[in-house]
Enzyme design. Sequence first.
Site, mmCIF file in Angstrom:
data_model
loop_
_atom_site.group_PDB
_atom_site.id
_atom_site.type_symbol
_atom_site.label_atom_id
_atom_site.label_comp_id
_atom_site.label_asym_id
_atom_site.label_seq_id
_atom_site.Cartn_x
_atom_site.Cartn_y
_atom_site.Cartn_z
ATOM 1 N N PRO A 1 0.817 -1.220 0.000
ATOM 2 C CA PRO A 1 0.000 0.000 0.000
ATOM 3 C C PRO A 1 0.851 1.271 0.000
ATOM 4 C CG PRO A 1 -0.835 -1.560 1.619
ATOM 5 C CD PRO A 1 0.475 -2.111 1.119
ATOM 6 N N GLU B 1 1.101 -9.578 8.107
ATOM 7 C CA GLU B 1 1.148 -8.125 8.350
ATOM 8 C C GLU B 1 2.149 -7.437 7.420
ATOM 9 O OE1 GLU B 1 -0.808 -6.175 10.154
ATOM 10 O OE2 GLU B 1 -1.918 -8.009 10.497
ATOM 11 N N ARG C 1 -0.035 -7.720 -22.212
ATOM 12 C CA ARG C 1 -0.855 -7.317 -23.357
ATOM 13 C C ARG C 1 -0.229 -6.150 -24.128
ATOM 14 N NH1 ARG C 1 -5.997 -6.992 -23.199
ATOM 15 N NH2 ARG C 1 -6.288 -5.018 -24.245
ATOM 16 N N ASP D 1 -6.972 0.903 -26.857
ATOM 17 C CA ASP D 1 -7.455 0.777 -25.484
ATOM 18 C C ASP D 1 -7.391 2.101 -24.732
ATOM 19 O OD1 ASP D 1 -8.090 -1.888 -25.565
ATOM 20 O OD2 ASP D 1 -6.210 -2.584 -24.694
HETATM 21 C C1 LIG Z 1 -2.516 -7.924 4.748
HETATM 22 S S1 LIG Z 1 -1.407 -7.064 3.720
HETATM 23 C C2 LIG Z 1 -0.478 -6.140 4.862
HETATM 24 C C3 LIG Z 1 -1.046 -4.798 5.086
HETATM 25 C C4 LIG Z 1 -0.204 -3.903 5.966
HETATM 26 N N1 LIG Z 1 -0.173 -4.362 7.314
HETATM 27 C C5 LIG Z 1 -0.789 -2.505 5.898
HETATM 28 O O1 LIG Z 1 -1.693 -2.200 6.662
HETATM 29 O O2 LIG Z 1 -0.361 -1.721 5.040
HETATM 30 C C6 LIG Z 1 -0.311 -8.311 3.134
HETATM 31 C C7 LIG Z 1 0.388 -7.990 1.837
HETATM 32 O O3 LIG Z 1 -0.557 -7.739 0.817
HETATM 33 C C8 LIG Z 1 0.008 -6.885 -0.158
HETATM 34 N N2 LIG Z 1 -0.899 -5.742 -0.345
HETATM 35 C C9 LIG Z 1 -1.880 -5.349 0.481
HETATM 36 N N3 LIG Z 1 -2.521 -4.290 0.014
HETATM 37 C C10 LIG Z 1 -1.955 -3.989 -1.167
HETATM 38 C C11 LIG Z 1 -2.180 -2.984 -2.140
HETATM 39 N N4 LIG Z 1 -3.114 -2.053 -1.987
HETATM 40 N N5 LIG Z 1 -1.412 -2.979 -3.246
HETATM 41 C C12 LIG Z 1 -0.440 -3.895 -3.414
HETATM 42 N N6 LIG Z 1 -0.181 -4.875 -2.521
HETATM 43 C C13 LIG Z 1 -0.914 -4.926 -1.404
HETATM 44 C C14 LIG Z 1 1.372 -6.458 0.350
HETATM 45 O O4 LIG Z 1 2.384 -7.239 -0.284
HETATM 46 C C15 LIG Z 1 1.284 -6.780 1.827
HETATM 47 O O5 LIG Z 1 2.552 -7.046 2.407
#
Ligand SMILES: C[S@@+](CC[C@H](N)C(=O)[O-])C[C@H]1O[C@@H](n2cnc3c(N)ncnc32)[C@H](O)[C@@H]1O
Length: 256
Positions: free
Chosen positions: A94, A121, A159, A174
């Site tokens: 995120p 996490e 793509r 696109d």
């Molecule tokens: C449950 S999430 C962890 C979230 C983190 N504790 C937080 O609140 O930002 C587990 C994994 O999902 C992926 N992930 C979660 N949200 C994402 C997003 N919006 N974009 C890309 N990857 C994401 C990341 O690799 C992350 O380490």
Amino acid sequence: MRFDIITLFPEMFAAFLESGVTRRAYASGQVAVHLWNPRDYAQGNYRRVDDRPFGGGPGMVMMVEPLQHCLDAIRAARAEAGEVQPAPVLLFSPIGVTLKHEVVAQWSDSQGAVLLCGRYEGIDQRFIDKHVTHQVSLGDFVLSGGELAAMVMLDAIARLQPGVLNDEGSFQQDSFNPALDGMLDCPHYTRPEVWEGQEVPGALLSGHHANIERWRRDQRLRITASHRPELIDQARAQGLLNVKDEGFLAKNAGKL
Ligand SMILES: C[S@@+](CC[C@H](N)C(=O)[O-])C[C@H]1O[C@@H](n2cnc3c(N)ncnc32)[C@H](O)[C@@H]1O
């Protein structure tokens, strides 16, 4: 182009890599995808890849050591395949830049990368500090893992590769293509000509190429102006709207 994906759930990629028009890109190696499970590089009978967070709190954290051993194996495989410079390591998170056409285009014109899918996490920060060069987010929401983000990005990259889509011109038409004008796509129709009283727009049935093109262009202007007006501003600023486009927009201002 080669992507090495670090994931605790490699099985998630099976259907993705074998489905749809992009499967040719993966099967031929045009977009080579290699899957690596850190569990295969973990120690002990339980092959543990996660542990409780220091400081307490909910959830688990991906441990640094299995990830390091996994990355070492990837580096060795890439070097054996002739790689000179270590590939970038991209973490889905995120925190990252939001995945948009520009980001996809940048990676689709690259040698590839190591893609790191977090779980739980997240990942021990020390591994991120040492190795991660880029971070990409799918948007302002939290996924359970980075795998879906990796598939989304790979699909968008594949793509854009020459010859992957059945119709070479397809991706150029696109949405978001800056080489065209960055606007949204027009609506599409197929048989039957009338469905539940709804007719296909007459211009599309006219057989008149210029009229069809004008109709499609007007629809792209209409949809973009009503859903993403900032893309119209960008196209205008880049000089990509012609007199007919401006005429259509002026005539329909307030109605779009
Ligand atoms: C449950 S999430 C962890 C979230 C983190 N504790 C937080 O609140 O930002 C587990 C994994 O999902 C992926 N992930 C979660 N949200 C994402 C997003 N919006 N974009 C890309 N990857 C994401 C990341 O690799 C992350 O380490």
